[in-house]
Design a protein around this motif. Structure first.
Motif, PDB file in Angstrom:
ATOM      1  N   VAL A  47    -103.881  -5.895  86.478  1.00  0.00           N
ATOM      2  CA  VAL A  47    -103.615  -4.777  85.560  1.00  0.00           C
ATOM      3  C   VAL A  47    -104.618  -4.740  84.414  1.00  0.00           C
TER       4      VAL A  47
ATOM      5  N   ARG B  93    -100.761  -1.320  83.926  1.00  0.00           N
ATOM      6  CA  ARG B  93    -101.866  -0.534  84.491  1.00  0.00           C
ATOM      7  C   ARG B  93    -101.554   0.952  84.418  1.00  0.00           C
ATOM      8  N   CYS B  94    -102.409   1.687  83.747  1.00  0.00           N
ATOM      9  CA  CYS B  94    -102.254   3.138  83.613  1.00  0.00           C
ATOM     10  C   CYS B  94    -103.547   3.836  84.020  1.00  0.00           C
TER      11      CYS B  94
ATOM     12  N   GLN C 217    -106.193   4.868  87.604  1.00  0.00           N
ATOM     13  CA  GLN C 217    -106.419   4.916  89.048  1.00  0.00           C
ATOM     14  C   GLN C 217    -107.809   4.358  89.339  1.00  0.00           C
TER      15      GLN C 217
ATOM     16  N   HIS D 166    -103.922  -2.733  93.739  1.00  0.00           N
ATOM     17  CA  HIS D 166    -102.659  -2.850  93.017  1.00  0.00           C
ATOM     18  C   HIS D 166    -101.711  -3.684  93.859  1.00  0.00           C
TER      19      HIS D 166
ATOM     20  N   VAL E 139    -100.011   2.982  91.763  1.00  0.00           N
ATOM     21  CA  VAL E 139     -99.959   2.921  90.293  1.00  0.00           C
ATOM     22  C   VAL E 139     -98.689   3.622  89.816  1.00  0.00           C
TER      23      VAL E 139
ATOM     24  N   ASP F 173     -93.782  -0.959  87.482  1.00  0.00           N
ATOM     25  CA  ASP F 173     -94.426  -2.237  87.140  1.00  0.00           C
ATOM     26  C   ASP F 173     -93.685  -2.941  86.007  1.00  0.00           C
TER      27      ASP F 173
ATOM     28  N   PHE G 181     -99.828   8.551  82.985  1.00  0.00           N
ATOM     29  CA  PHE G 181     -99.242   7.226  83.197  1.00  0.00           C
ATOM     30  C   PHE G 181     -98.766   6.603  81.881  1.00  0.00           C
TER      31      PHE G 181
END
Length: 378
Positions: free
Chosen positions: A24, A116-117, A119, A125, A130, A135, A231
């Protein structure tokens, strides 16, 4: 008792554990904000031993004092960041590096949860997609399950005392049952409303993982570093009920910033991305607020130094951070406000203007106070 413990803790540096699922951006962020270097690799568990990095707390007020006092030595406040191995589903049962992770996270004062925000098909991942909320929930569930184990064990012990008529045990048991119900409902221990003293008595010995204060880092790509993206917004919405702060930053950019030593180049690089400060600065300030910490200063020709204490501490407690003998030997504190020091340019000029106050043992130290303590033996 608690005050004495707090004094001891304040003498140590603040330790934040950086956690998150594998890949991440934890280690990239850690490398950017600390003097330590973890191996950042594109596969799970590349961070097996916790990497500890010590970082100086950025504070513009230190720069002001250094410029005015021109001391022989300077000591800034510091904090520690610990890069903890990536957590996966089943960690509470020992999956992946679960047991090691859970043991390491117990040792930190606060949790920095990197989510993780962004792509990127080139960065695997661990769950195949995502989804920041999913998560976050994976880690929450694993920590809650481990906390539930701890609470259940203490309930069993406490029930014996309660059945024997121990009044204190009966009170503790009621609170432990509340924690159990909360954790079973999928909520974190920190969300239970309970006063600090009772909390210390009930779960102080358990070091519950979900009772630790937390802030979230939304690791976005370069294009979203100013305003975030879909995200990071989903993450922000998901943690709203916790009252937790979300710091939006790009670990990749922070990594580049950390390589720049020249201050002017540093500022130029930030301005290219439309940033007024680095993610490091935002993260440390948020960590300080999270743990209810403030800074006071001592300033003299020999040394200008920043001291970290808890918000709300009185002068004798603050003096105790310098030396424990100062608590008992405290007589008074001479206090100068930062704005006055900046205006009058020297301690002598501040005194002459009548702007230095003399405070007793009930004075509550404020963030940015410049202090000189008078104690027995001085």
């Amino acid at each position: 008792m608690l005050a004495a413990l707090n004094c001891v803790l304040a003498n140590m540096s603040l330790k934040c554990g950086i956690v998150g699922l594998p890949n991440v951006g934890k280690s990239t962020l850690f490398n950017a904000i600390s003097t330590g270097k973890a191996e950042a690799a594109n596969y799970p568990f590349c961070t097996i031993e916790p990497n500890v990095g010590v970082v100086t707390v950025p504070d513009e007020r230190m720069d002001v004092l250094i410029e005015l006092v021109k001391p022989q030595n300077t000591v800034s406040a510091i904090m520690e960041f610990v890069d903890i191995a990536g957590l996966v589903k089943g960690a509470s049962q020992g999956a992946g590096l679960g047991n090691k992770f859970l043991a390491n996270i117990r040792e930190v004062d606060a949790i920095v949860h990197v989510v993780r925000c962004f792509q990127d098909d080139n960065v695997v991942h661990v769950e195949g997609r995502v989804d920041p909320v999913f998560d976050k929930e994976i880690i929450d569930i694993e920590l809650q399950l481990k906390d539930l184990e701890s609470v259940d064990k203490k309930i069993q012990k406490t029930e014996k005392g309660a059945r024997a008529g121990d009044a204190k045990a009966k009170v503790e048991l009621e609170w432990l049952k509340k924690y159990k119900a909360l954790l079973e409902s999928g909520k974190n221990a920190r969300s239970l409303e309970i006063d600090e003293e009772t909390k210390y008595n009930v779960i102080g010995d358990l070091q519950l993982l979900t009772a630790k204060p937390v802030l979230y880092v939304a690791n976005v790509d370069e294009s979203a570093v100013i305003s975030g993206n879909e995200f990071s917004e989903k993450l922000r919405e998901a943690v709203k009920e916790e009252g937790a702060e979300v710091i939006v930053l790009c670990a990749a950019i922070e990594s580049q910033i950390s390589e720049i030593e020249d201050p002017e180049e540093h500022e130029m690089f930030l301005s290219e991305y439309g940033l007024s400060e680095s993610g490091l600065s935002k993260l440390i300030k948020a960590s300080y607020a999270l743990l209810n910490l403030i800074t006071y200063f001592t300033a003299g020709v020999k040394e200008v130094r920043a001291w970290t204490i808890e918000k709300g501490w009185k002068a004798p407690q603050a003096a105790g951070v310098i030396h424990t003998d100062f608590v008992k030997g405290f007589i008074r504190a001479e206090v100068i406000k930062m704005a006055d020091y900046q205006h009058y340019k020297s301690e002598a000029a501040v005194k002459e203007a009548g702007k230095m106050s003399v405070e007793g043992k009930d004075y509550v130290v404020l963030d940015g106070d410049i202090m000189h303590f008078r104690t027995n033996g001085q």
